[in-house]
Design a protein around this motif. Structure first.
Motif, PDB file in Angstrom:
ATOM      1  N   VAL A   1      44.765  43.836 -17.173  1.00 49.73           N
ATOM      2  CA  VAL A   1      45.345  42.495 -17.233  1.00 49.73           C
ATOM      3  C   VAL A   1      45.188  41.917 -18.626  1.00 49.73           C
ATOM      4  O   VAL A   1      44.164  42.119 -19.286  1.00 49.73           O
ATOM      5  CB  VAL A   1      44.667  41.545 -16.210  1.00 49.73           C
ATOM      6  CG1 VAL A   1      45.233  40.133 -16.327  1.00 49.73           C
ATOM      7  CG2 VAL A   1      44.838  42.078 -14.793  1.00 49.73           C
ATOM      8  N   LYS A   2      46.200  41.193 -19.081  1.00 50.28           N
ATOM      9  CA  LYS A   2      46.153  40.533 -20.379  1.00 50.28           C
ATOM     10  C   LYS A   2      46.715  39.121 -20.262  1.00 50.28           C
ATOM     11  O   LYS A   2      47.734  38.916 -19.597  1.00 50.28           O
ATOM     12  CB  LYS A   2      46.952  41.327 -21.417  1.00 50.28           C
ATOM     13  CG  LYS A   2      46.833  40.789 -22.829  1.00 50.28           C
ATOM     14  CD  LYS A   2      47.592  41.686 -23.807  1.00 50.28           C
ATOM     15  CE  LYS A   2      47.387  41.221 -25.244  1.00 50.28           C
ATOM     16  NZ  LYS A   2      48.136  42.094 -26.207  1.00 50.28           N
ATOM     17  N   GLN A   3      46.047  38.165 -20.891  1.00 51.22           N
ATOM     18  CA  GLN A   3      46.511  36.780 -20.898  1.00 51.22           C
ATOM     19  C   GLN A   3      47.422  36.541 -22.100  1.00 51.22           C
ATOM     20  O   GLN A   3      47.137  36.987 -23.209  1.00 51.22           O
ATOM     21  CB  GLN A   3      45.333  35.816 -20.977  1.00 51.22           C
ATOM     22  CG  GLN A   3      45.712  34.347 -20.931  1.00 51.22           C
ATOM     23  CD  GLN A   3      46.096  33.889 -19.535  1.00 51.22           C
ATOM     24  OE1 GLN A   3      45.355  34.079 -18.584  1.00 51.22           O
ATOM     25  NE2 GLN A   3      47.264  33.276 -19.420  1.00 51.22           N
ATOM     26  N   LEU A   4      48.526  35.835 -21.845  1.00 52.63           N
ATOM     27  CA  LEU A   4      49.426  35.433 -22.917  1.00 52.63           C
ATOM     28  C   LEU A   4      49.455  33.912 -22.937  1.00 52.63           C
ATOM     29  O   LEU A   4      49.874  33.283 -21.962  1.00 52.63           O
ATOM     30  CB  LEU A   4      50.837  36.005 -22.671  1.00 52.63           C
ATOM     31  CG  LEU A   4      51.874  35.901 -23.795  1.00 52.63           C
ATOM     32  CD1 LEU A   4      53.022  36.883 -23.530  1.00 52.63           C
ATOM     33  CD2 LEU A   4      52.440  34.490 -23.950  1.00 52.63           C
ATOM     34  N   LEU A   5      48.999  33.308 -24.022  1.00 52.51           N
ATOM     35  CA  LEU A   5      49.012  31.857 -24.155  1.00 52.51           C
ATOM     36  C   LEU A   5      50.252  31.437 -24.933  1.00 52.51           C
ATOM     37  O   LEU A   5      50.493  31.917 -26.043  1.00 52.51           O
ATOM     38  CB  LEU A   5      47.748  31.374 -24.869  1.00 52.51           C
ATOM     39  CG  LEU A   5      46.427  31.665 -24.141  1.00 52.51           C
ATOM     40  CD1 LEU A   5      45.249  31.148 -24.956  1.00 52.51           C
ATOM     41  CD2 LEU A   5      46.436  31.035 -22.749  1.00 52.51           C
ATOM     42  N   THR A   6      51.037  30.535 -24.350  1.00 53.89           N
ATOM     43  CA  THR A   6      52.318  30.162 -24.958  1.00 53.89           C
ATOM     44  C   THR A   6      52.197  28.999 -25.930  1.00 53.89           C
ATOM     45  O   THR A   6      53.192  28.619 -26.560  1.00 53.89           O
ATOM     46  CB  THR A   6      53.332  29.786 -23.867  1.00 53.89           C
ATOM     47  OG1 THR A   6      52.885  28.597 -23.198  1.00 53.89           O
ATOM     48  CG2 THR A   6      53.495  30.916 -22.862  1.00 53.89           C
ATOM     49  N   ASP A   7      51.014  28.378 -26.016  1.00 54.53           N
ATOM     50  CA  ASP A   7      50.802  27.257 -26.939  1.00 54.53           C
ATOM     51  C   ASP A   7      51.824  26.143 -26.727  1.00 54.53           C
ATOM     52  O   ASP A   7      52.400  25.616 -27.685  1.00 54.53           O
ATOM     53  CB  ASP A   7      50.851  27.739 -28.392  1.00 54.53           C
ATOM     54  CG  ASP A   7      49.693  28.668 -28.732  1.00 54.53           C
ATOM     55  OD1 ASP A   7      48.589  28.436 -28.210  1.00 54.53           O
ATOM     56  OD2 ASP A   7      49.900  29.634 -29.493  1.00 54.53           O
ATOM     57  N   GLY A   8      52.057  25.805 -25.478  1.00 54.37           N
ATOM     58  CA  GLY A   8      52.937  24.693 -25.149  1.00 54.37           C
ATOM     59  C   GLY A   8      54.335  25.072 -24.736  1.00 54.37           C
ATOM     60  O   GLY A   8      55.067  24.240 -24.170  1.00 54.37           O
ATOM     61  N   LEU A   9      54.766  26.307 -24.982  1.00 50.17           N
ATOM     62  CA  LEU A   9      56.100  26.739 -24.579  1.00 50.17           C
ATOM     63  C   LEU A   9      56.139  26.880 -23.063  1.00 50.17           C
ATOM     64  O   LEU A   9      55.245  27.480 -22.464  1.00 50.17           O
ATOM     65  CB  LEU A   9      56.448  28.075 -25.245  1.00 50.17           C
ATOM     66  CG  LEU A   9      57.916  28.503 -25.220  1.00 50.17           C
ATOM     67  CD1 LEU A   9      58.775  27.515 -25.998  1.00 50.17           C
ATOM     68  CD2 LEU A   9      58.062  29.903 -25.803  1.00 50.17           C
ATOM     69  N   CYS A  10      57.197  26.346 -22.433  1.00 46.15           N
ATOM     70  CA  CYS A  10      57.240  26.269 -20.971  1.00 46.15           C
ATOM     71  C   CYS A  10      57.788  27.520 -20.300  1.00 46.15           C
ATOM     72  O   CYS A  10      58.039  27.520 -19.095  1.00 46.15           O
ATOM     73  CB  CYS A  10      58.071  25.052 -20.543  1.00 46.15           C
ATOM     74  SG  CYS A  10      59.805  25.156 -21.055  1.00 46.15           S
ATOM     75  N   HIS A  11      57.980  28.611 -21.061  1.00 45.41           N
ATOM     76  CA  HIS A  11      58.524  29.831 -20.482  1.00 45.41           C
ATOM     77  C   HIS A  11      58.154  31.025 -21.356  1.00 45.41           C
ATOM     78  O   HIS A  11      57.754  30.862 -22.514  1.00 45.41           O
ATOM     79  CB  HIS A  11      60.053  29.735 -20.385  1.00 45.41           C
ATOM     80  CG  HIS A  11      60.700  29.535 -21.726  1.00 45.41           C
ATOM     81  ND1 HIS A  11      60.867  28.289 -22.282  1.00 45.41           N
ATOM     82  CD2 HIS A  11      61.193  30.418 -22.643  1.00 45.41           C
ATOM     83  CE1 HIS A  11      61.451  28.403 -23.459  1.00 45.41           C
ATOM     84  NE2 HIS A  11      61.646  29.685 -23.713  1.00 45.41           N
ATOM     85  N   LEU A  12      58.299  32.193 -20.808  1.00 44.24           N
ATOM     86  CA  LEU A  12      58.142  33.423 -21.570  1.00 44.24           C
ATOM     87  C   LEU A  12      59.480  33.830 -22.172  1.00 44.24           C
ATOM     88  O   LEU A  12      60.536  33.557 -21.598  1.00 44.24           O
ATOM     89  CB  LEU A  12      57.647  34.559 -20.675  1.00 44.24           C
ATOM     90  CG  LEU A  12      56.159  34.629 -20.372  1.00 44.24           C
ATOM     91  CD1 LEU A  12      55.877  35.796 -19.433  1.00 44.24           C
ATOM     92  CD2 LEU A  12      55.352  34.776 -21.648  1.00 44.24           C
TER      93      LEU A  12
END
Length: 251
Positions: free
Chosen positions: A85-96
């Motif tokens: 498992v890996k976490q992806l932080l979007t820094d405020g972006l509401c989607h991938l």
């Protein structure tokens, strides 16, 4: 207004190009990618954790990339399954977006991976417009959210290859009208399969995993009316199987 629309179309077009390249690469490697869309609080993380744990017990090489605006809480929860498992932080972006997924997979995803789950940001608006190179897009909704949600978010539900109803153990106390919900889903996405699930009891976990494995093996994929990108099918309507597709191992 026109300029904004043009900019948005350019952004989506660039994303689609990256998604296509990512899909082609992962398909060549034999990886089936599942994009999970839902609003916050749908029970998506808990259900995914159960699916990952079941896959690990069956010896299926599986991984998950989970996205949030902040914290690594979901990655820690999902890691208890034993899956990568890996976490992806979007820094405020509401989607991938496809570029984020591609960047985080580089040098991280093992070559023998068969299933990759992408837990999108909890949001049924923006994520629905972005193709992530997925093989399967699943829209999830809890019974506590109201049976009319598919009508309120038609793009999310209308672009799904599969719909999962979660927290079904709460349907009666929530006064949930499942017949109305099914009618609304099929109004925006005729013929799509709906899977009932309850992470607390494990109901629907095997059904969901088997569905994903079947698609990886070349089973036909539902064609949603609002799919962000048409999937490639053979002349018989079946999805093109992954080059390393194998039959699912027995539980």
């Amino acid at each position: 207004m026109c300029q904004s629309a043009d900019v948005r179309q350019a952004v989506l077009a660039k994303n689609d190009g990256l998604a296509t390249a990512l899909r082609d690469d992962l398909t060549r490697r034999g990886v089936a990618v599942v994009n999970l869309l839902s609003s916050p609080g749908s029970g998506k993380t808990e259900l995914l954790g159960r699916v990952l744990a079941r896959a690990v017990r069956r010896g299926i090489p599986v991984a998950a990339l989970t996205a949030d605006l902040a914290t690594e809480n979901d990655a820690r929860r999902l890691a208890r399954s034993g899956a990568l498992v890996k976490q992806l932080l979007t820094d405020g972006l509401c989607h991938l977006e496809a570029r984020q997924v591609s960047g985080h997979l580089e040098g991280w995803l093992p070559e023998d991976t068969e299933l990759l789950f992408l837990e999108n940001v909890g949001n049924l608006v923006c994520p629905a417009s972005y193709d992530l190179g997925e093989t399967l897009r699943i829209a999830l909704m809890a019974v506590t959210e109201g049976e009319d949600k598919p009508l309120k978010y038609p793009t999310a539900f209308g672009s799904a290859h599969l719909v999962v109803l979660t927290k079904t153990d709460l349907a009666e106390p929530a006064g949930f009208d499942e017949d109305a919900f099914r009618t609304h889903v099929h109004r925006v996405n005729p013929g799509v399969e709906i899977v009932r699930s309850c992470a607390r009891t494990g109901d629907g976990v095997d059904t969901l995993l088997e569905h994903v494995l079947a698609v990886r093996g070349g089973a036909p994929v539902h064609r949603p009316p609002l799919a962000p990108r048409p999937h490639v099918h053979g002349s018989d309507g079946a999805a093109t199987p992954h080059p390393h597709a194998t039959s699912a191992p027995a539980p």
